[in-house]
Design a protein around this motif. Structure first.
Motif, PDB file in Angstrom:
ATOM      1  N   ARG A 100     -40.522  16.026 -23.774  1.00 20.75           N
ATOM      2  CA  ARG A 100     -39.469  16.429 -22.854  1.00 20.75           C
ATOM      3  C   ARG A 100     -38.883  15.199 -22.172  1.00 20.75           C
ATOM      4  NH1 ARG A 100     -43.085  19.764 -18.538  1.00 20.75           N
ATOM      5  NH2 ARG A 100     -41.000  20.527 -18.116  1.00 20.75           N
ATOM      6  N   THR A 101     -37.688  15.351 -21.649  1.00 18.13           N
ATOM      7  CA  THR A 101     -37.044  14.176 -21.055  1.00 18.13           C
ATOM      8  C   THR A 101     -37.429  13.959 -19.603  1.00 18.13           C
ATOM      9  OG1 THR A 101     -35.062  15.462 -20.509  1.00 18.13           O
ATOM     10  CG2 THR A 101     -35.037  14.268 -22.601  1.00 18.13           C
ATOM     11  N   SER A 102     -38.269  14.822 -19.046  1.00 18.43           N
ATOM     12  CA  SER A 102     -38.676  14.617 -17.654  1.00 18.43           C
ATOM     13  C   SER A 102     -39.942  13.767 -17.546  1.00 18.43           C
ATOM     14  CB  SER A 102     -38.890  15.963 -16.955  1.00 18.43           C
ATOM     15  OG  SER A 102     -39.878  16.708 -17.638  1.00 18.43           O
ATOM     16  N   THR A 103     -40.374  13.161 -18.632  1.00 19.79           N
ATOM     17  CA  THR A 103     -41.589  12.339 -18.577  1.00 19.79           C
ATOM     18  C   THR A 103     -41.295  10.969 -17.962  1.00 19.79           C
ATOM     19  OG1 THR A 103     -41.167  11.364 -20.748  1.00 19.79           O
ATOM     20  CG2 THR A 103     -42.469  13.385 -20.710  1.00 19.79           C
ATOM     21  N   ASP A 104     -42.352  10.308 -17.487  1.00 14.21           N
ATOM     22  CA  ASP A 104     -42.209   8.945 -16.963  1.00 14.21           C
ATOM     23  C   ASP A 104     -41.807   7.969 -18.062  1.00 14.21           C
ATOM     24  OD1 ASP A 104     -42.822   9.753 -14.435  1.00 14.21           O
ATOM     25  OD2 ASP A 104     -44.956   9.262 -14.579  1.00 14.21           O
ATOM     26  N   ILE A 105     -42.342   8.196 -19.237  1.00 11.00           N
ATOM     27  CA  ILE A 105     -42.001   7.322 -20.363  1.00 11.00           C
ATOM     28  C   ILE A 105     -40.503   7.348 -20.602  1.00 11.00           C
ATOM     29  CG2 ILE A 105     -42.128   7.112 -22.888  1.00 11.00           C
ATOM     30  CD1 ILE A 105     -45.035   7.964 -22.730  1.00 11.00           C
ATOM     31  N   HIS A 106     -39.941   8.548 -20.589  1.00 13.69           N
ATOM     32  CA  HIS A 106     -38.506   8.645 -20.842  1.00 13.69           C
ATOM     33  C   HIS A 106     -37.692   8.049 -19.700  1.00 13.69           C
ATOM     34  CE1 HIS A 106     -34.667   9.964 -22.240  1.00 13.69           C
ATOM     35  NE2 HIS A 106     -34.444  10.600 -21.106  1.00 13.69           N
ATOM     36  N   LYS A 107     -38.155   8.250 -18.493  1.00 15.24           N
ATOM     37  CA  LYS A 107     -37.454   7.689 -17.344  1.00 15.24           C
ATOM     38  C   LYS A 107     -37.371   6.171 -17.501  1.00 15.24           C
ATOM     39  CE  LYS A 107     -37.894   7.177 -12.331  1.00 15.24           C
ATOM     40  NZ  LYS A 107     -38.737   7.494 -11.163  1.00 15.24           N
ATOM     41  N   LYS A 108     -38.498   5.554 -17.783  1.00 16.21           N
ATOM     42  CA  LYS A 108     -38.522   4.103 -17.921  1.00 16.21           C
ATOM     43  C   LYS A 108     -37.695   3.661 -19.140  1.00 16.21           C
ATOM     44  CE  LYS A 108     -41.563   0.085 -18.365  1.00 16.21           C
ATOM     45  NZ  LYS A 108     -40.702  -0.534 -19.379  1.00 16.21           N
ATOM     46  N   ASN A 109     -37.882   4.369 -20.240  1.00 14.44           N
ATOM     47  CA  ASN A 109     -37.204   3.959 -21.476  1.00 14.44           C
ATOM     48  C   ASN A 109     -35.692   4.062 -21.359  1.00 14.44           C
ATOM     49  OD1 ASN A 109     -37.163   3.157 -24.246  1.00 14.44           O
ATOM     50  ND2 ASN A 109     -36.766   5.303 -24.806  1.00 14.44           N
ATOM     51  N   SER A 110     -35.206   5.148 -20.738  1.00 14.81           N
ATOM     52  CA  SER A 110     -33.750   5.278 -20.646  1.00 14.81           C
ATOM     53  C   SER A 110     -33.192   4.312 -19.595  1.00 14.81           C
ATOM     54  CB  SER A 110     -33.344   6.727 -20.350  1.00 14.81           C
ATOM     55  OG  SER A 110     -34.092   7.260 -19.305  1.00 14.81           O
ATOM     56  N   GLN A 111     -33.980   4.029 -18.558  1.00  6.73           N
ATOM     57  CA  GLN A 111     -33.541   3.022 -17.584  1.00  6.73           C
ATOM     58  C   GLN A 111     -33.490   1.643 -18.241  1.00  6.73           C
ATOM     59  OE1 GLN A 111     -36.286   3.565 -14.289  1.00  6.73           O
ATOM     60  NE2 GLN A 111     -34.768   4.779 -13.161  1.00  6.73           N
ATOM     61  N   ASP A 112     -34.497   1.340 -19.060  1.00  5.77           N
ATOM     62  CA  ASP A 112     -34.516   0.051 -19.766  1.00  5.77           C
ATOM     63  C   ASP A 112     -33.297  -0.081 -20.673  1.00  5.77           C
ATOM     64  OD1 ASP A 112     -36.852  -0.585 -18.536  1.00  5.77           O
ATOM     65  OD2 ASP A 112     -38.142  -0.271 -20.289  1.00  5.77           O
ATOM     66  N   PHE A 113     -32.980   1.009 -21.353  1.00  2.36           N
ATOM     67  CA  PHE A 113     -31.835   0.997 -22.271  1.00  2.36           C
ATOM     68  C   PHE A 113     -30.550   0.713 -21.483  1.00  2.36           C
ATOM     69  CE2 PHE A 113     -30.605   2.495 -26.612  1.00  2.36           C
ATOM     70  CZ  PHE A 113     -29.229   2.371 -26.485  1.00  2.36           C
ATOM     71  N   PHE A 114     -30.407   1.441 -20.385  1.00  2.00           N
ATOM     72  CA  PHE A 114     -29.244   1.248 -19.513  1.00  2.00           C
ATOM     73  C   PHE A 114     -29.173  -0.203 -19.035  1.00  2.00           C
ATOM     74  CE2 PHE A 114     -26.951   1.208 -15.521  1.00  2.00           C
ATOM     75  CZ  PHE A 114     -25.960   2.179 -15.653  1.00  2.00           C
ATOM     76  N   LYS A 115     -30.333  -0.703 -18.645  1.00  2.00           N
ATOM     77  CA  LYS A 115     -30.424  -2.062 -18.081  1.00  2.00           C
ATOM     78  C   LYS A 115     -30.007  -3.119 -19.119  1.00  2.00           C
ATOM     79  CE  LYS A 115     -31.625  -3.854 -14.046  1.00  2.00           C
ATOM     80  NZ  LYS A 115     -31.908  -5.236 -14.288  1.00  2.00           N
TER      81      LYS A 115
END
Length: 553
Positions: A100-115
């Motif tokens: 699911r997209t509410s995981t911490d892994i996804h939060k970090k990964n999508s923030q990293d991508f954005f960054k």
RNA sequence: GCCGGAGUAGCUCAGGUGGUUAGAGCGUCGGAAUCAUAAUCCGCAGGUCGGGGGUUCAAGUCCCUCCUCCGGUACCA
């Protein structure tokens, strides 16, 4: 194009399911079942393949559902994530991971991508006027504003379009705008957002898509239509609480736009899949090697995001492999009209699983998959396919074969010592069928794959009729043994060849044949693997008949 | 409105670059068989390919136009 020639591994995704409602047969037909069939075929063929899916859990729509139901967004997504996961499992969907997209892994990964894009200086900020509700303290998405249409005067026009005259609108054009949530009058307020320079990628996308000669024409034409209009830069942030926070300073109350972040979920889920394995970096092999074949399965409403927006994001990031194919399906309607969660006109997987064999559901959808155009699901069709095809043709062949083995050969595989021409013919046709069926799977032609598989069973029934084992048993038992041996070998082939579409029946059949599921490969479907003398288990009915009374809704 | 897709037997659907009597499955009807969940196998019938116009020796296929349905139209996803 054969998988093995160009690619070392295959990465398959099905469109993430939006977690604001129950999954229905439209989702299954559009993006889930074809992917599952493809993946199962690939596994049997010995390819290195993983299958990624999950829930898409952020965005305006979920926040709005939460407001309407008076519960938190978290409660909404928890409810539907687990419900949908369970529905998919009930239908035998063989994801390697459904996260699911509410995981911490996804939060970090999508923030990293954005960054990464941010640090490259690719993103830019732009300020725009939007409608803001002071009562709710939130900016209102276009469709959550209604007002009077400036074109025709219709008083219930939505912020994005007027349903009465069809004009495309912007919420700022509406007269007497009001919030659909509370009815209060919003005010105009400035907001600053980050934009992704999609226009810069038009040429690269265009070249990339033109190079894909094997893509479905509907997907290619759709993209060409967008190129003709000209791609515009897109805002990739929103003023919203429910989402992944922006990983930059001074961005309180802003989250990453769900369609920027959701497809990154495919990557996040892959990371999660391997995080506790011996090689936690293995996800990189799948996402960052050019010899990975990435395939996105989805419905036609998602083409823009998977064939244009996400690839552009990946191009911008530069570290990822692009999709090798995007086999988009059209929609499966219900008895003539569109399935819709919001209108409640849909067959929910959970409900249909309570009444029917999951393989019957899979088969009905697979044989009428909306590969080229919208198709319709009819309950009468499900009944007919179950009774007249699965039961009568496949189930009956298996049953009549096993009854012979039980009755006359002590429940063992009889010996085949001398083959006649007719036996050799059917044995050869297993080979040609398994290769033609394989080719259909390789080319994403799932309807053809399934009907071709059923054709082999039709031939098998003809073989049974023509060889007349019920006569042979009386005057030439050795001859009858050859026939029943051959029919049992056919049953084993069916267990392999039907595995992608009928996994539960395949398993049942293997149990009856007393062989383990691990032992089967696509290649072996055409080989006579059953040993004479080996013990069979008791036959079970594969498909019980569905009575008329069961389908009267 | 604009962009894209679709309209083919009673039903559900196939029909790359135009090419001999338009295909399949299911259903209907007729026959064969009787091992089997009355389940199988063989055969017949069934279509002016949404309407109209055009290009061509030849159009379901290409062009124009109209009708109907679907998706998108960039802040729903």
């Amino acid at each position: 194009m054969e998988n093995s020639e160009k690619f070392k591994r295959i990465l398959v995704t099905s469109a993430l399911t939006y977690a604001n409602g129950e999954t229905h047969l439209g989702h299954i037909a559009g993006s889930i079942l074809p992917a599952d069939m493809y993946v199962r075929y690939c596994r049997l063929s010995g390819y290195d393949v993983i299958y990624i899916c999950g829930s898409d859990e952020y965005g305006t729509a979920i926040e709005m559902s939460a407001i309407k139901e008076g519960i938190s967004p978290k409660e909404i997504i928890d409810k539907y994530h687990f419900l949908n996961k369970q529905s998919y499992e009930g239908l035998g969907m063989s994801f390697d991971i459904y996260s699911r997209t509410s995981t911490d892994i996804h939060k970090k990964n999508s923030q990293d991508f954005f960054k990464v894009l941010y640090d490259k200086g690719l993103l830019y900020q732009k300020s725009e006027k939007q409608l803001y509700s002071e009562k709710e303290k939130r900016f209102l998405a276009d469709r959550f504003v209604i007002g009077t249409c400036p074109v025709c005067g219709y008083e219930e026009a939505r912020g994005d379009e007027c349903e009465n005259c069809g004009s495309a609108l912007s919420p700022l054009e509406l007269k007497n705008p009001r919030s659909t949530i509370t009815g209060d009058t919003p005010v105009v307020k400035e907001s600053t957002h980050y934009y992704f320079p999609l226009s810069k990628y038009q040429d690269s996308l265009d070249k990339w898509i033109i190079s894909k000669s094997d893509w479905k024409p509907n997907v290619v034409n759709y993209c060409k239509g967008w190129f003709k209009t000209g791609l515009q830069d897109r805002a990739i942030t929103r003023d919203l609480n429910w989402g992944v926070p922006l990983p930059v300073n001074n961005s309180e109350g802003k989250v990453i736009y769900v369609w920027f972040e959701a497809p990154i979920g495919y990557i996040s889920n892959t990371i999660e899949l391997f995080q506790n394995s011996k090689n936690p970096d293995k996800w990189k092999e799948y996402w960052q090697s050019n010899d990975t074949k990435l395939v996105h399965f989805l419905g036609k409403d998602n083409i823009i995001f998977h064939a244009i927006f996400f690839p552009a994001m990946l191009m911008a990031h530069e570290n990822y492999v692009l999709a090798e194919n995007v086999p988009a399906n059209e929609f499966m309607n219900l008895e003539g009209s569109k399935q819709s969660k919001s209108k409640g006109h849909a067959i929910y997987v959970k409900d249909v699983l309570e009444k029917f064999n999951p393989d019957t559901i899979r088969y009905t959808i697979a044989t009428n998959m909306p590969e080229n155009k919208d198709t319709d699901f009819y309950w009468s069709d499900l009944q007919a396919k179950n009774n007249n095809e699965l039961g009568a043709i496949l189930g009956n062949f298996v049953n009549r074969t096993f009854v012979f083995a039980q009755k006359y050969f002590e429940g063992t595989v009889p010996e085949a010592n001398e083959y006649l021409e007719i036996d050799k013919n059917i044995i050869n046709s297993i080979k040609s069928y398994s290769s033609s069926i394989a080719s259909y799977y390789e080319n994403y032609k799932f309807k053809d794959a399934v009907s071709e598989t059923m054709n082999l069973v039709r031939d098998a029934n003809k073989y049974f009729n023509d060889t007349e084992p019920w006569k042979a048993i009386k005057d030439d038992k050795a001859r009858c043994a050859v026939i029943i041996n051959t029919c049992l070998q056919l049953c084993r082939s069916f267990a392999v060849l039907f595995n992608p579409v009928l996994p539960f029946s395949s398993e049942k059949l293997l149990r009856m044949l007393n062989i383990s599921e691990e032992a089967i490969t696509w290649k072996s479907a055409a080989e006579l693997k059953l040993k004479a003398g080996s013990k069979l288990n008791n036959p079970e009915i594969l498909f019980r008949k569905i009575e008329d009374t069961e389908i009267d809704k």
